[in-house]
Design a protein around this motif. Sequence first.
Motif, PDB file in Angstrom:
ATOM      1  N   ALA B  74       0.874  -1.174   0.000  1.00 36.28           N
ATOM      2  CA  ALA B  74       0.000   0.000   0.000  1.00 36.28           C
ATOM      3  C   ALA B  74       0.906   1.216   0.000  1.00 36.28           C
ATOM      4  N   LEU B  75       0.959   1.914  -1.114  1.00 32.77           N
ATOM      5  CA  LEU B  75       1.840   3.074  -1.188  1.00 32.77           C
ATOM      6  C   LEU B  75       1.139   4.278  -0.599  1.00 32.77           C
ATOM      7  N   PRO B  76       1.621   4.770   0.543  1.00 30.69           N
ATOM      8  CA  PRO B  76       0.984   5.967   1.088  1.00 30.69           C
ATOM      9  C   PRO B  76       1.241   7.142   0.141  1.00 30.69           C
ATOM     10  N   LEU B  77       0.328   8.111   0.160  1.00 29.18           N
ATOM     11  CA  LEU B  77       0.517   9.265  -0.723  1.00 29.18           C
ATOM     12  C   LEU B  77       1.802   9.988  -0.381  1.00 29.18           C
ATOM     13  N   GLN B  78       2.075  10.130   0.899  1.00 26.16           N
ATOM     14  CA  GLN B  78       3.304  10.812   1.293  1.00 26.16           C
ATOM     15  C   GLN B  78       4.442   9.811   1.383  1.00 26.16           C
ATOM     16  N   PRO B  79       5.543  10.090   0.703  1.00 31.76           N
ATOM     17  CA  PRO B  79       6.698   9.208   0.830  1.00 31.76           C
ATOM     18  C   PRO B  79       7.232   9.228   2.262  1.00 31.76           C
ATOM     19  N   SER B  80       7.860   8.145   2.676  1.00 31.21           N
ATOM     20  CA  SER B  80       8.443   8.065   4.017  1.00 31.21           C
ATOM     21  C   SER B  80       9.661   8.988   4.112  1.00 31.21           C
ATOM     22  N   ASP B  81      10.150   9.175   5.337  1.00 27.91           N
ATOM     23  CA  ASP B  81      11.362   9.972   5.540  1.00 27.91           C
ATOM     24  C   ASP B  81      12.504   9.463   4.679  1.00 27.91           C
ATOM     25  N   GLU B  82      12.650   8.147   4.709  1.00 27.71           N
ATOM     26  CA  GLU B  82      13.739   7.536   3.951  1.00 27.71           C
ATOM     27  C   GLU B  82      13.604   7.824   2.469  1.00 27.71           C
ATOM     28  N   GLN B 112      -0.392  10.510  -6.796  1.00 35.86           N
ATOM     29  CA  GLN B 112      -0.020  11.817  -6.281  1.00 35.86           C
ATOM     30  C   GLN B 112      -0.195  12.895  -7.346  1.00 35.86           C
ATOM     31  N   LEU B 113       0.165  12.530  -8.572  1.00 38.24           N
ATOM     32  CA  LEU B 113       0.048  13.452  -9.701  1.00 38.24           C
ATOM     33  C   LEU B 113      -1.386  13.932  -9.904  1.00 38.24           C
ATOM     34  N   ILE B 114      -2.302  12.982  -9.855  1.00 41.68           N
ATOM     35  CA  ILE B 114      -3.704  13.316 -10.083  1.00 41.68           C
ATOM     36  C   ILE B 114      -4.182  14.286  -9.008  1.00 41.68           C
ATOM     37  N   LEU B 115      -3.845  14.022  -7.762  1.00 41.26           N
ATOM     38  CA  LEU B 115      -4.267  14.923  -6.684  1.00 41.26           C
ATOM     39  C   LEU B 115      -3.594  16.291  -6.812  1.00 41.26           C
ATOM     40  N   ASP B 116      -2.301  16.288  -7.128  1.00 43.88           N
ATOM     41  CA  ASP B 116      -1.585  17.556  -7.243  1.00 43.88           C
ATOM     42  C   ASP B 116      -2.202  18.446  -8.325  1.00 43.88           C
ATOM     43  N   TYR B 117      -2.544  17.819  -9.432  1.00 45.07           N
ATOM     44  CA  TYR B 117      -3.100  18.632 -10.512  1.00 45.07           C
ATOM     45  C   TYR B 117      -4.549  19.026 -10.210  1.00 45.07           C
ATOM     46  N   ALA B 118      -5.297  18.092  -9.648  1.00 41.14           N
ATOM     47  CA  ALA B 118      -6.708  18.379  -9.344  1.00 41.14           C
ATOM     48  C   ALA B 118      -6.811  19.556  -8.374  1.00 41.14           C
ATOM     49  N   PHE B 119      -5.908  19.612  -7.408  1.00 37.31           N
ATOM     50  CA  PHE B 119      -5.970  20.690  -6.426  1.00 37.31           C
ATOM     51  C   PHE B 119      -5.038  21.852  -6.774  1.00 37.31           C
ATOM     52  N   HIS B 120      -4.701  21.932  -8.067  1.00 38.21           N
ATOM     53  CA  HIS B 120      -3.979  23.092  -8.609  1.00 38.21           C
ATOM     54  C   HIS B 120      -2.618  23.320  -7.946  1.00 38.21           C
ATOM     55  N   ARG B 121      -1.984  22.244  -7.503  1.00 41.65           N
ATOM     56  CA  ARG B 121      -0.658  22.413  -6.933  1.00 41.65           C
ATOM     57  C   ARG B 121       0.427  22.369  -8.006  1.00 41.65           C
ATOM     58  N   ILE B 122       0.108  21.832  -9.182  1.00 47.30           N
ATOM     59  CA  ILE B 122       1.084  21.853 -10.279  1.00 47.30           C
ATOM     60  C   ILE B 122       0.393  22.324 -11.552  1.00 47.30           C
ATOM     61  N   SER B 123       1.199  22.849 -12.484  1.00 51.20           N
ATOM     62  CA  SER B 123       0.648  23.405 -13.723  1.00 51.20           C
ATOM     63  C   SER B 123       0.335  22.282 -14.712  1.00 51.20           C
ATOM     64  N   ALA B 129       4.470  16.860 -18.438  1.00 51.53           N
ATOM     65  CA  ALA B 129       5.842  16.361 -18.409  1.00 51.53           C
ATOM     66  C   ALA B 129       5.934  15.145 -17.482  1.00 51.53           C
ATOM     67  N   ALA B 130       5.229  15.225 -16.346  1.00 51.69           N
ATOM     68  CA  ALA B 130       5.270  14.105 -15.400  1.00 51.69           C
ATOM     69  C   ALA B 130       4.575  12.868 -15.982  1.00 51.69           C
ATOM     70  N   LEU B 131       3.494  13.077 -16.710  1.00 50.67           N
ATOM     71  CA  LEU B 131       2.799  11.943 -17.325  1.00 50.67           C
ATOM     72  C   LEU B 131       3.677  11.286 -18.384  1.00 50.67           C
ATOM     73  N   ALA B 132       4.445  12.124 -19.084  1.00 51.01           N
ATOM     74  CA  ALA B 132       5.356  11.570 -20.083  1.00 51.01           C
ATOM     75  C   ALA B 132       6.417  10.715 -19.392  1.00 51.01           C
ATOM     76  N   ARG B 133       6.870  11.153 -18.230  1.00 50.03           N
ATOM     77  CA  ARG B 133       7.852  10.364 -17.475  1.00 50.03           C
ATOM     78  C   ARG B 133       7.241   9.024 -17.051  1.00 50.03           C
ATOM     79  N   VAL B 134       5.973   9.066 -16.651  1.00 45.90           N
ATOM     80  CA  VAL B 134       5.270   7.838 -16.289  1.00 45.90           C
ATOM     81  C   VAL B 134       5.273   6.856 -17.463  1.00 45.90           C
ATOM     82  N   CYS B 135       4.938   7.370 -18.639  1.00 53.27           N
ATOM     83  CA  CYS B 135       4.884   6.490 -19.814  1.00 53.27           C
ATOM     84  C   CYS B 135       6.252   5.894 -20.120  1.00 53.27           C
TER      85      CYS B 135
END
Lengths: 487, 487
Positions: B74-82, B112-123, B129-135
Motif C-alpha cells: 500500500a503506497l501511502p501518498l506521502q513518501p516516508s522519511d527515507e 499523487q500526480l492526479i491529486l496535485d493537478y486536481a488541487f492546482h498544486r502543479i501546472s 511532463a510528469a505523465l510523459a515520465r510515467v509512460c
Amino acid sequence: MFESAELEHILSDEEYQQAVPKLREALLAAQYHLLDHQDRSLLIIVGGVEGAGKGDSINVLSHWLDARHLEVHALPLQPSDEECMRPEYYRYFRRLPPKGKIGIHFGSWHSQLILDYAFHRISRNRMDAALARVCEFEQMLVEEGWTLLKLWFHLSKKKQRVRLKTLSQSKQQRWRVSERDWKLLKHYDRLAQVSSRALRETSTGYAPWHIIPGADPNYRQITLGRIVLSALNHHPQSASIAPPVTLLDPIDGYPLLRQVDLNHQVKSSEYRQTLEKYQGQLNLALRNPSFQDQALALVFEGWDAAGKGGAIRRITAALDVRFYRVISVAAPTETELRYPYLWRFWQQVPPVGHVAIFDRSWYGRVLVERVENLCSEADWMRAYKEINEFEEQWRERGVVILKFWLHISPEEQLRRFKQREETGYKRYKITPEDWRNRDKWPQYEHAVSDMIDRTSTEIAPWTIIAAEDKKYARLKVLKTILDRLNV
Amino acid sequence: MFESAELEHILSDEEYQQAVPKLREALLAAQYHLLDHQDRSLLIIVGGVEGAGKGDSINVLSHWLDARHLEVHALPLQPSDEECMRPEYYRYFRRLPPKGKIGIHFGSWHSQLILDYAFHRISRNRMDAALARVCEFEQMLVEEGWTLLKLWFHLSKKKQRVRLKTLSQSKQQRWRVSERDWKLLKHYDRLAQVSSRALRETSTGYAPWHIIPGADPNYRQITLGRIVLSALNHHPQSASIAPPVTLLDPIDGYPLLRQVDLNHQVKSSEYRQTLEKYQGQLNLALRNPSFQDQALALVFEGWDAAGKGGAIRRITAALDVRFYRVISVAAPTETELRYPYLWRFWQQVPPVGHVAIFDRSWYGRVLVERVENLCSEADWMRAYKEINEFEEQWRERGVVILKFWLHISPEEQLRRFKQREETGYKRYKITPEDWRNRDKWPQYEHAVSDMIDRTSTEIAPWTIIAAEDKKYARLKVLKTILDRLNV
C-alpha cells in the motif's frame, strides 16, 4: 552529444574519391529496393549548426540518389499562413514521404522548440511536454513503418566562427552568411546546451540522433552516405521497434579515446602534498551544512587495471565512514537478474548527505553487455535515454553525479597485467576474463565513445582521466570532484 | 473513460458462485506457471475512487491466489522519511516484484500526480511532463519483461455518496469512512475529470488502463479475476510491446449501446419547425466573428443505414458552401495506404473559420479494422492514445470536435435494408458488405463500447444518438452542436 564530433575528423581527397563509387552504387540499389517494395519509407531529418554543411551535403546526396524518388522539404521556422490556420503538426504530416520514397526535411518538429527554449520563450515544463509529444509522434511513425533517420550537423564554436568568417570573405560565397548566422553564433553556448538536451531527450532506441561532424567536407559526406545506406538497408521485424541504424564506427577509425594525452605525470613529492590538500578540502566540503540536502554519486569505469580501485581509495580516505559506501559492481546475481537492469542501482542511490562510489556501474549495459551481446541491440540502444532519465531524476533530488573513464594505453595495460601476475598478493586481480576483454579493445573503444557521446550531460558529465600515471589520475579525479562541488 | 463503468453491471450470487471455482483454479495454475518460469513478472496497479471496493476485491483475490508469491504494497501518498531523502522513483523501484512473482500496488506513480493537478498544486505543463515520465517508465518496465496491469475501480458520484452513507451508518463498517473521503466526494467532478485525462494519457498500447465498475461486489470480483487471469496468461513475443490484456467483453454481456433508449420520437410538424429554428441558429453561430479563430469538426459514425447521410444534409443545409466540406471516408486508397493511417485525416483538418464533416472517420481503425483483423491488436490498442493526442492537438488550434454514434436496433436496420432493396433509387446504398457487417453486430457493439470509453473526452466528447426515429436523431445532432457552441 558532441564530444566525438568535435574531434579532428579528416578524410583525404584520395580516400574520398575511392569511397564514393561503391557508396553511390549501394545507395542507388537500396533506394530502388525500397521503391520496388513500398513497405517502408525513409524520412531523414536534418538539423544542426549553421555553416556545418547541411545544404552542401544533402545536395551531393541527392545527386548520388535518384532524385525523382526523393522529396526534399525546407521547413521554414515560421509556419505559412495556411499552416497557421491549422494545428501544429499539420505541416509535418503534409510533408511525410509515402512508402517507397525517401523524404528529407531541413528543420523539423525539433527546431522551433530548441530556439523557443534557448531564447526563454517557453518554460522548462512546456519544453518537456513538447519533447514528449515529439517522441510519441516519432514512435507512431516508426510503428507505422517509417524509418526515421535524424541527423545533426555539428561544428565547434571555434570552427563555426572560422567558417562564417571564411565564407563572408569570399566573393562567391558571401551570400551564404546572414545577420542571423552571426547572431546565433553569439548564443552558441546556450544553443549547444539546449540542443544537446533536446537531442538526448528525443534520442530514443527506435529513433536515435546521429551527430555528423561538419568541419571536413569529405568526412562529412562519406559519413552521411554511410548512415543513409545503413538506414535504407534497415529491415525491421514487424512489431519490433529496433534502432534503424547501428551506431557506425567512424570511417577514420578515430574514436574519442585516442585523442587523450597520456603523457601527464606527477612527481611523488608534489603528489603527496597535493593529495593531502585535496583530501582535506573534500572532507571539509562534505561536512559543510550545504551538503546536507545534496548527495554525491561517483561512477568509475575504465579499462581493466586502469587504477579504479586505487583512485577510489584516495577518495574514501577523505570521507567519514558513516556517510559513504563503495559499491563494487560485478555481473548481476541471480536475484538481480529478476529485476530491470537499473533496479540494483536504484537500491544504492545515496540519500542526501551521503556519498556513493560505484566501481563499475549501470553503464555495464552499454559496455560489456553491448560488446558481449548479453542483450539485444534494441535493449542497449534504448538504455542511453533510460540512463539519462535515471540520472536526471537523481540530479533533481540533489545528487551530484560525476562519471570517470580511467584511460590507459593497451601497452600500459599489458605491463600492469604482467606485473600483477608476478606479484603474489596481486595475482587474484587478474583473471582469464581480463585477457579476453583485452582482445576486444577496439569494440570497447567504440562502445566507450558512443557512451560518452550519448550520456555526457551538463547534469552528469563524463571526465576522461589519463591514467597512465596513477598519481596524476588520482589527483585529477579529486580535483574534478572539488571543482564540481565548487570548492 | 468511465462510460461503461457507470452502467448497471450486476451479477447474481448464483452466477458468482458458479464462476468462482473455475476461475480460482485457472488463476492458481497461471500463477504457478509464472513461478516456475520466472521469465516475467506481473505488476498490478490499483487505483480509483474511494468506496469502490479496491481493498475488498484485492483481499479476495489474494485468497484465490497463493499469497506466498504475492507482494502487496500500500503506497501511502506521502513518501516516508527515507524516501524523501532519495529521488522520486526510488519508492517505486524498491517495491517492484521480481520475475516469477506478482506484485500489487495500491496507489502508484499516478496517484499523487492526479491529486496535485486536481488541487492546482502543479501546472498543466508540469503535469504533462510528469505523465510523459510515467509512460517512459512503464515502457521501460514492459521492455524489461514486466507485465503491467493497471486497474481503476470506478463509482459514479451518486453511487459513491450512497456507499459512503451506508458505510457510515453501519456500526461494523463505520471505521472505513474518513473525513478525507467526504472531502474527496465534494471534489468528485474535478477529480473525475483529471483522473480521466491522466488515465487516457497513460493508457498506452502496451500498458492500457482497465476500468472496473465498483458498484456490484460480485461483478467487480469476477471481472477482476478474469482480467488478472488474462494478464497472467499473457506471453509477449520478445521485442514486441503488445497489450497485456485484450479488452474483455463484460461478463454480463451488457455493452454501452444496449442502454440507449430508442423510443424517442418527434412529430412531423414539430420537426419542421424546430429544424428550421436550429438551422437558423447554427448559421448565425458560424457567421459570428468569434468563430473566425475556431473551426468545427463533426464526426459521424454509426450502424449501416442509421441515417448518417440524412443527418449530415440537415446540417449542411445551414452552412455556407464556401466554408464547409463533407468528407466521405471509405477504405483507404492505394495512395493513402502509403501513409500512416492518420495522414489522410490531417489533410482534412478544417482551417479556422471552416467546418469539416466526416462521414466515417479515423475511428475506422478501432472499429472495422479491429473487427475485421485488418490491423494487429497492438496497432488498434495504441490507436486510442494516438487518436486522443491527435484530437487534443486539433483542439489546441481551436477546432471544436463533436463525435456522434448513430444508434439503431438490429430490427430497425433490417427494416431499412429491406426498404432500400425495394426502392429503386436507394438500391445502390445497400451492398453485400452491409449484410456481412450485420453478422458481426456483437463484435461491433464491443468495439464501439471500448471506443467510447477510451476516446470520449472533455475536449472531444462522443454523443450517442438514438436514431430509431430519423427526425429525432437529426434534431438531437443539431441541438448537441448548438449546445457545444454555446448558442
